[in-house]
Write an enzyme that holds these catalytic residues in place. Structure first.
Site, mmCIF file in Angstrom:
data_model
loop_
_atom_site.group_PDB
_atom_site.id
_atom_site.type_symbol
_atom_site.label_atom_id
_atom_site.label_comp_id
_atom_site.label_asym_id
_atom_site.label_seq_id
_atom_site.Cartn_x
_atom_site.Cartn_y
_atom_site.Cartn_z
ATOM 1 N N THR A 161 18.759 -9.391 -15.155
ATOM 2 C CA THR A 161 19.591 -9.912 -13.825
ATOM 3 C C THR A 161 19.187 -8.717 -12.667
ATOM 4 O OG1 THR A 161 21.872 -8.679 -14.192
ATOM 5 C CG2 THR A 161 21.128 -10.503 -15.996
ATOM 6 N N GLY A 162 18.479 -8.103 -12.277
ATOM 7 C CA GLY A 162 18.052 -6.926 -11.513
ATOM 8 C C GLY A 162 19.622 -6.121 -11.346
ATOM 9 N N CYS A 163 20.397 -6.048 -12.093
ATOM 10 C CA CYS A 163 21.836 -5.122 -11.237
ATOM 11 C C CYS A 163 21.510 -4.152 -11.695
ATOM 12 C CB CYS A 163 23.035 -5.634 -12.707
ATOM 13 S SG CYS A 163 22.459 -4.643 -14.018
ATOM 14 N N GLY A 164 19.956 -3.560 -12.100
ATOM 15 C CA GLY A 164 20.342 -2.434 -12.053
ATOM 16 C C GLY A 164 20.835 -1.104 -12.437
#
Length: 275
Positions: A110-113
């Site tokens: 989700t690209g949340c880091g």
């Protein structure tokens, strides 16, 4: 490009003195967003005082464990805008590629880091063992702390900023950096030492604040064997200092102080336990 903000400014206020309210003014410290960008990717944004920014950039990279040496922090470009200040650099010594790979591996689908576990691991990562045999006298430590207020030029103006200092007991030199944030002040100090080629292992880090675990971590990463502060430490700070071999001195008030870990580096201390 917008000029970098001044580290302090005078503002109008209403001052109540002796039951009388009148127009007045006060010099206060500036606080602005400072973004650390490596290879075009923003690593973090800190609210800080816009002063000693090159020291801040280098020191932050070192205490965050991104680099070990000032030369690997890269040349720093300071870019100011209406939103704040950006410190742009490209890590050297192969560190930029490793940094980019680490960011890619941490980004989830989700690209949340950073996920929670990774964030906790980063916050509690192991520290180097400090087996330095440096010793200082109690009198010397007291004198060094007493010298700090006279070297805090920004605090003399504003009475509202923290300071981190490095005292070399051999030369007597005292290097001071200031900021609204105590962690920022220590990062700036770390950068100043690295850029000047000075070894933190040869002296003492002095702080005008309480000692949090982050301060112990940052001091350990630059190799400082002793940290001393005017206020009390947290329990985690004491445990961390004990584990990595750091001498933690705190609650320095006048000629009084308390040693929480590894007291052998402080000479002339009282050996009996005081409840």
């Amino acid at each position: 490009m917008i000029d970098i903000p001044s580290p302090s400014l005078r503002v109008d206020c209403l001052a109540r003195r002796h039951d009388v309210t009148a127009r007045s003014s006060r010099v206060i410290p500036e606080e602005t967003p400072i973004a650390f960008t490596y290879g075009g990717s923003t690593h973090a944004v800190m609210m800080a005082t816009p002063a000693d920014l090159e020291d801040f950039a280098v020191g932050f990279a070192i205490t965050e464990g991104l680099v070990d040496r000032a030369e690997d922090a890269g040349a720093v470009e300071v870019v100011s805008s209406e939103l704040g200040v950006e410190l742009r650099s490209w890590l050297g010594g192969g560190r930029q590629e490793a940094y980019a790979d680490r960011r890619r591996s941490m980004a989830g689908p989700t690209g949340c880091g950073l996920c929670g576990v990774e964030s906790l691991e980063a916050a509690t990562r192991s520290l180097p063992t400090l087996d330095n045999a440096l010793t200082v006298t109690a009198e010397g430590l007291i004198e060094a702390m007493d010298r700090m207020p006279g070297a805090q030029t920004l605090n003399q103006e504003t009475r509202a900023v923290h300071a981190a200092a490095f005292w070399n007991p051999g030369s007597g030199a005292l290097i001071v950096r200031e900021d609204v944030g105590r962690h920022n002040a220590l990062d700036k100090l770390a950068g100043a030492l690295a850029r000047q080629g000075l070894a933190a292992s040869q002296g003492v880090v002095l702080m005008t604040s309480r000692v949090s675990v982050e301060l112990v971590q940052k001091a350990a990463r630059i190799g400082a064997p002793i940290i001393a502060a005017v206020s009390a430490p947290t329990a985690l700070a004491v445990r961390s200092a004990e584990k990595c071999g750091m001498t933690l001195v705190a609650v320095m008030r006048g000629r009084d102080f308390e040693i929480f870990t590894h007291p052998g580096r402080i000479l002339e201390q009282v050996s009996a336990h005081v409840a």
